[in-house]
Design an enzyme around this catalytic site. Structure first.
Site, PDB file in Angstrom:
ATOM      1  N   MET A 198       0.870   3.789 -13.274  1.00 57.06           N
ATOM      2  CA  MET A 198      -0.360   3.099 -13.232  1.00 57.06           C
ATOM      3  C   MET A 198      -1.636   3.743 -13.466  1.00 57.06           C
ATOM      4  SD  MET A 198      -1.591   0.412 -10.501  1.00 57.06           S
ATOM      5  CE  MET A 198      -3.072   1.475 -10.092  1.00 57.06           C
ATOM      6  N   CYS A 229      31.222  34.311 -23.526  1.00 59.47           N
ATOM      7  CA  CYS A 229      30.866  34.109 -24.960  1.00 59.47           C
ATOM      8  C   CYS A 229      30.956  32.619 -25.334  1.00 59.47           C
ATOM      9  CB  CYS A 229      31.917  34.898 -25.756  1.00 59.47           C
ATOM     10  SG  CYS A 229      33.845  34.143 -25.418  1.00 59.47           S
TER      11      CYS A 229
END
Ligand code: ADP
Ligand code: MG
Ligand code: MG
Length: 921
Positions: A108, A878
């Protein structure tokens, strides 16, 4: 006892402080903090975020006790300021401001001047001696209250304002007289009554309760929800509400309002940066009605306030130890500060500031390292659009900066076109309404991607970031028509082949040519620019060197060619964590011998087995074997020197750094053409019938290739391929060692489920190694090699104590471990994973960021079991996760030795690994 819902800040007392962001929101916590250190903050109070939560839970009603506490807050304010809420003689006016723990545009808007009505405004006029100001404040309040609190269309008020200006023949709001404003207020009143069915509320308490409710409700408006989704903001309970005494920037030419940053947020330079407007209130500065002035010119208008502001700038930085974004107002020559927060910045700004602030003695090295977001660190390496060239180009639109980097090229509208044009050597920008998985090829081929739809986590955005391709997404102003091969934006039309440019840093789109340059850091690393010439490089170098001092994890890279390896080493990679040998088979015409091998491999295997077991027709079988076997061996012999050359090249670039090489992994069908045309071409090339190839493709077809004949399973059934690879690795290592360069090969056997598989593969590899060393007449320790495995099947993870007995190292293949651990196909899970993340089943896509709770537990188990068997077992990762900061935090915590990631992620991982250590402390 009821809860404490209201926290006061002012000279009477201050209940909160900066540490209470969760409860008071960022704005509230900092207003309290600044009050504590005697900065000129108008007093007020903050209603907590918990109150918002209770408000929702109770069905949008105030919790018991809130009203009393708000009344007490107002009473304290009244006492402190000697004013009264709703008083016709000396009225107190307040602002009502939202503010969550994380700053969140979309919530708001602020309501100013609350408490003003027909009665109190007379007093405002009298006290200020400025009737016009009073009426202007009133009509602004009516408009804000109607629009922001009661959701009456903004346009209705603007329309009425414009009407009156037209009627009076004036251009600016400031030219309206008191009488005009009175007339306007009357019109506003009518608009309000028509829309709401009630009179405009004159009672300040009614105004206040409506405004507080509206702030609470805005927490769940669609804008705010969308913003939280896009920015992955989770776990907040609501917004706070700040009620604060008004000060007025619109009381005349000795009043004003502005916003500024204590340093330049874009570049990070240590200069005061900001804008202001005299005789203005609230959002006028950002609303763009009048053009704000650069902050330095305030010195001429109000030197006293300017000097105070400079002092505030300094004091705030030394108090917060970070760049601040501040909002101020001057009321009749008196300076007030209305907000401070840690300023948002680009990654360039973050880097510059972090290094400068350490050198200024403001923050420690550790803090500097924490200040730069690892997630966006690789933006530093993306190509950039030339700034001059940009300002000369035609601006089209601005949308989301989805993937960093600048790109310029010819517009194309389908993924196929992108691939075709790129093949011809054209630089192309792929323009789509939105992208889908079919577009992947075109996206990879494009220099940049532009979409009309989709947010920061849309397909286009995520894939582009993953590929490192610049991308601007969600450009709603664009009309993209892929059938007509054109796009429109207002009166600009771009057809296929027209040159456009996108800036993935800012979200800007341009028509026409814009120059593109590689990042300065990359230029320096490649030796194309002198280090002293680049400030950016020097800052980068400092920061990563501090990170290197802190981190425990080594950082390696996934690379399959000397070229990629070279770049990774420049980026600081300490070795290769994954060299995928199969990638080498796709280069040039190497695929030919490999395909030959695939065609006969099965026949060779079958005949050999028969010969081994059977007695019948031995001679016949051997005759039958001789031709395919010759082809098989020839193919291997052809591949051997090619692989050896590749490995030698990589070892040389690595120059003494370790190199983890994975033996053949993917299923064989991936090496054969799946379409008829491709099969026909292959048949011609090999001198065989197309049907034979089609049959082979069919024979290799698997229902679930990811769990099929691949990884070590290939190595066990066609061991000669693995033999050849091991031989190539060892011969290459010896070759470079002879030249005085250390090669440290780590031979990795993929897709182990049972230790037996590893044992067989390992023994076989060891034999080849021994043979090669012997053939070359080298001692058994001439090369320091090791043999280990990938942990990517859950079975291997939970039996890691057994597996470790046969392994010198483990490398976690977390892509497959996630696939098999979660049971999500890597190729099909896209259909539902987004929904799963939205529903909170998984916090993030488990392929992008490790699922710590589940897959993480597999990793942790394997680490513990593996090290139980072998305390010194070397451990790395990996998978894709090796370059993801959140996952790196986990890998650091479980004590891996290294992570491995793609070359351009290496600096990200260096930084993230240091941050992981600091966070873990
Ligand atoms: P946002 O979160 O959008 O920045 P704020 O609550 O900070 O919203 O309010 C926006 C602007 O409103 C402020 O920058 C300031 O100029 C003005 N404002 C808010 N409260 C006051 C006040 N008490 N007195 C004067 N101006 C105020
Ligand atoms: Mg603000
Ligand atoms: Mg794998």
């Amino acid at each position: 006892m009821t809860r404490k819902y209201v926290y006061y800040f002012g000279s009477t007392r201050t209940d909160g402080d900066r540490t209470m962001k969760e409860l008071l929101g960022g704005k509230g916590a900092n207003l309290a903090e600044m009050t504590r250190i005697n900065m000129p903050v108008p007093p007020g109070f903050t209603i907590t975020t918990e109150t918002c939560d209770e408000f929702y839970k109770a069905g949008s009603v105030w919790p018991e006790g809130l009203e009393d506490q708000v009344k007490e807050g107002i009473a304290t304010l009244e006492q402190e300021l000697g004013k009264k809420f709703g008083d016709p003689v000396n009225p107190l006016l307040v602002s009502v401001r939202s503010g969550a723990a994380v700053s969140m545009p979309g919530m708001m808007d602020t309501v100013l001047n609350l408490g003003i009505n027909e009665k109190t405004l007379k007093a405002v006029a009298e006290k200020s001696g400025n009737e016009r100001f009073a009426w202007d404040s009133y009509r602004r309040f009516m408009q804000m209250f109607g629009d922001v609190v009661m959701n009456i269309p903004h346009h209705d008020f603007e329309h009425a304002l414009q009407n009156i200006k037209d009627k009076k023949g004036v251009k600016l709001d400031t030219q309206l007289s008191v009488e005009d404003l009175k007339e306007l207020a009357e019109v506003y009143r009518g608009i309000y009554r028509k829309a709401i069915g009630e009179d405009f509320p004159e009672d300040p308490w009614v105004q206040l309760s409506h405004a507080v409710n509206a702030v609470f409700s805005s927490w769940n408006n669609s804008r705010a929800i969308r913003y939280r989704e896009l920015n992955e903001i989770k776990g907040l309970i609501g917004t706070a509400v700040n009620v604060q005494a008004m000060v007025f920037g619109n009381m005349g030419e000795d009043s004003g309002t502005g916003v500024c940053f204590t340093r330049d947020p874009a570049t990070g330079k240590n200069v005061f940066y900001g804008e202001y407007l005299m005789n203005a209130q609230g959002e006028d500065v950002v609303a763009g009605i009048r053009t704000p002035q650069p902050i330095a010119t305030l010195d001429e208008k109000d030197s006293d306030s300017y000097k105070k502001l400079l002092k505030l700038r300094h004091d705030l930085e030394s108090h917060y130890h970070d760049m601040q974004d501040i909002e101020f107002t001057i009321e009749e020559g008196r300076l007030y500060i209305l907000q401070t927060r840690t300023g948002k910045r680009t990654v360039f700004g973050a880097l510059n500031m972090a290094v400068d602030m350490h050198e200024e003695g403001l923050i420690s090295k550790e803090e500097a390292v924490m200040r730069v977001p690892a997630q966006s660190f690789n933006q530093l390496f993306a190509p950039v659009l030339g700034a001059d060239s940009k300002s000369a180009a035609r601006f089209v639109t601005k949308a989301l900066n989805a993937s960093p980097g600048g790109a310029c090229g010819k517009a194309v509208f389908t993924a196929e076109a992108a691939e075709e044009w790129a093949e011809r050597g054209e630089s192309v920008i792929l323009c789509r309404l939105e992208t889908s998985p079919e577009d992947i090829g075109g996206m990879a081929a494009a220099a940049g991607i532009l979409t009309a739809r989709g947010g920061m986590t849309s397909h286009a955005a995520v894939v582009a970031r993953g590929m490192g391709v610049p991308c601007v997404s969600g450009a709603g102003e664009l009309h993209v028509d892929s059938d007509a091969k054109m796009l429109k934006c207002g009166d600009i039309t771009i057809k296929e082949g027209d040159v456009i440019a996108i800036d993935g840093f800012t979200g800007e789109v341009f028509a026409g040519e814009v120059s593109v340059k590689p990042s300065e850091i990359v230029q320096v690393l490649r030796g194309e620019m002198k280090a002293e010439e680049s400030v950016l490089y020097s800052k980068y170098q400092k920061l990563v060197s501090w990170a290197d001092e802190i981190r425990k994890l080594d950082i390696r890279t996934n690379a399959d060619s000397p070229r990629d390896t070279e770049m990774a080493v420049l980026f600081g990679a300490q070795g290769i964590g994954l060299c995928r040998t199969e990638h080498m088979f796709f280069e040039g015409d190497r695929i030919v011998p490999f395909r030959k091998l695939i065609l006969v491999a099965d026949t060779v295997k079958r005949l050999r087995e028969k010969i081994e077991t059977g007695t019948e027709n031995l001679a016949e079988l051997e005759a039958e074997l001789s031709e395919p076997l010759a082809t098989y061996n020839e193919a291997l012999a052809e591949l051997l020197p090619l692989q050896r050359g590749d490995f030698a090249g990589i070892f040389k670039v690595l120059d003494g750094r370790p190199c983890n090489i994975r033996l053949l992994d993917p299923p064989l069908h991936e090496f054969l053409p799946q379409d008829q045309q491709g099969q026909k071409e292959m048949a011609e090339e090999m001198g065989v019938k197309a049907e034979e190839i089609a049959l082979k493709v069919e024979a290799l077809h698997e229902f679930n290739p990811m769990m099929g004949h691949r990884g070590c399973r290939l190595g066990l059934t066609y061991p000669e391929v693995a033999d050849m690879q091991v031989r190539a690795i060892m011969e290459a290592a010896i070759e470079v060692a002879d030249q005085g360069i250390t090669a440290l090969p780590e031979i990795m056997i993929p897709l182990i489920g049972s230790v037996k598989e590893l044992e067989i593969a390992r023994n076989r590899a060891q034999k080849v190694i021994d043979t090669v060393l012997e053939e070359k007449g080298r001692a058994s320790d001439y090369i320091s090699y090791s043999i280990g495995t990938m942990i990517e099947i859950p079975r291997a993870a939970v039996t890691a104590d057994l597996v470790a007995a046969q392994a010198d190292f483990f490398s976690f293949g977390t892509n497959d471990l996630t696939q098999m651990g979660c049971g999500f196909s890597r190729d099909d899970s896209g259909k539902f994973l987004d929904d799963y993340v939205r529903m909170g089943v998984y916090e993030r896509d488990p392929f992008a960021s490790l699922d710590v709770e589940g897959v993480g537990r597999l990793v942790e188990t394997a680490v513990r079991l593996g090290r139980k068997t072998k305390p010194g077992l070397k451990l790395g990762v990996c998978g894709e996760h090796g370059g993801d900061p959140a996952s790196i935090r986990f890998f650091n915590a479980v004590g891996l030795n290294y992570v491995s990631c793609s070359p351009y992620r290496v600096p990200v991982a260096r930084l993230a690994a240091a941050q992981a250590v600091l966070e873990h402390k």
